[in-house]
Design an enzyme around this catalytic site. Sequence first.
Site, PDB file in Angstrom:
ATOM      1  CG  ASN A 110     -49.211 -50.085 -62.694  1.00 36.02           C
ATOM      2  OD1 ASN A 110     -49.525 -49.745 -61.468  1.00 36.02           O
ATOM      3  ND2 ASN A 110     -48.556 -49.582 -63.624  1.00 36.02           N
ATOM      4  CB  ILE A 119     -54.364 -46.004 -57.138  1.00 38.63           C
ATOM      5  CG1 ILE A 119     -55.286 -45.934 -55.856  1.00 38.63           C
ATOM      6  CG2 ILE A 119     -53.525 -47.199 -57.044  1.00 38.63           C
ATOM      7  CD1 ILE A 119     -56.244 -47.001 -56.043  1.00 38.63           C
ATOM      8  N   PRO A 120     -51.248 -44.314 -57.445  1.00 36.88           N
ATOM      9  CG  PRO A 120     -49.341 -43.746 -56.437  1.00 36.88           C
ATOM     10  CD  PRO A 120     -50.679 -44.240 -56.220  1.00 36.88           C
ATOM     11  CB  CYS A 121     -50.768 -46.931 -62.152  1.00 39.15           C
ATOM     12  SG  CYS A 121     -51.961 -45.848 -62.966  1.00 39.15           S
ATOM     13  CG  HIS A 122     -48.597 -41.213 -62.100  1.00 43.29           C
ATOM     14  ND1 HIS A 122     -49.553 -41.072 -61.169  1.00 43.29           N
ATOM     15  CD2 HIS A 122     -47.856 -40.118 -61.535  1.00 43.29           C
ATOM     16  CE1 HIS A 122     -49.580 -40.376 -60.101  1.00 43.29           C
ATOM     17  NE2 HIS A 122     -48.299 -39.748 -60.379  1.00 43.29           N
TER      18      HIS A 122
END
Length: 157
Positions: A110, A119-122
Amino acid sequence: MKTTYIQTPLGITAIEGDENGVTKITTQTSADKPNDNHPIELATACHELKEYFKGSRTHFTFKLNPEGTNFQKKVWKALLEIPFGTTTSYLELSKKLGDVKAIRAVAAANGKNPIWVVIPCHRVIGSDGSLTGYAGGLWRKKWLLEHENPSPQTSLF
């Protein structure tokens, strides 16, 4: 490989890629300047990111081509399945990927995500709801989560 820059509420953002897709989106700390003359290969990404930051886009359609290991790509693909405006934990993500013991490896993958926001690692938080680790800084993670799921304003008047 081509690179272009856009201004976002979180700073200048660099977008890299070619005809095979976007390979990297990062916030910049350098003196690079945003521009309006984007390479054709990156124009859709620039347009869609600007819409996202204006609040009129909840998903992206441009082609992604991140570089990473097979495991990292598997984690990043799972991140793409986290719906806009929601979060999941590292533990839940590990379970979804089929190995609860891989939580540290999932967290590491991540953290290596090369395509910021898209790519929504948040959207991955601690099991206790805490904002844990974010390569772009926790203040950016907090901003992104609030942007995607704003709290209704309460007022007595």
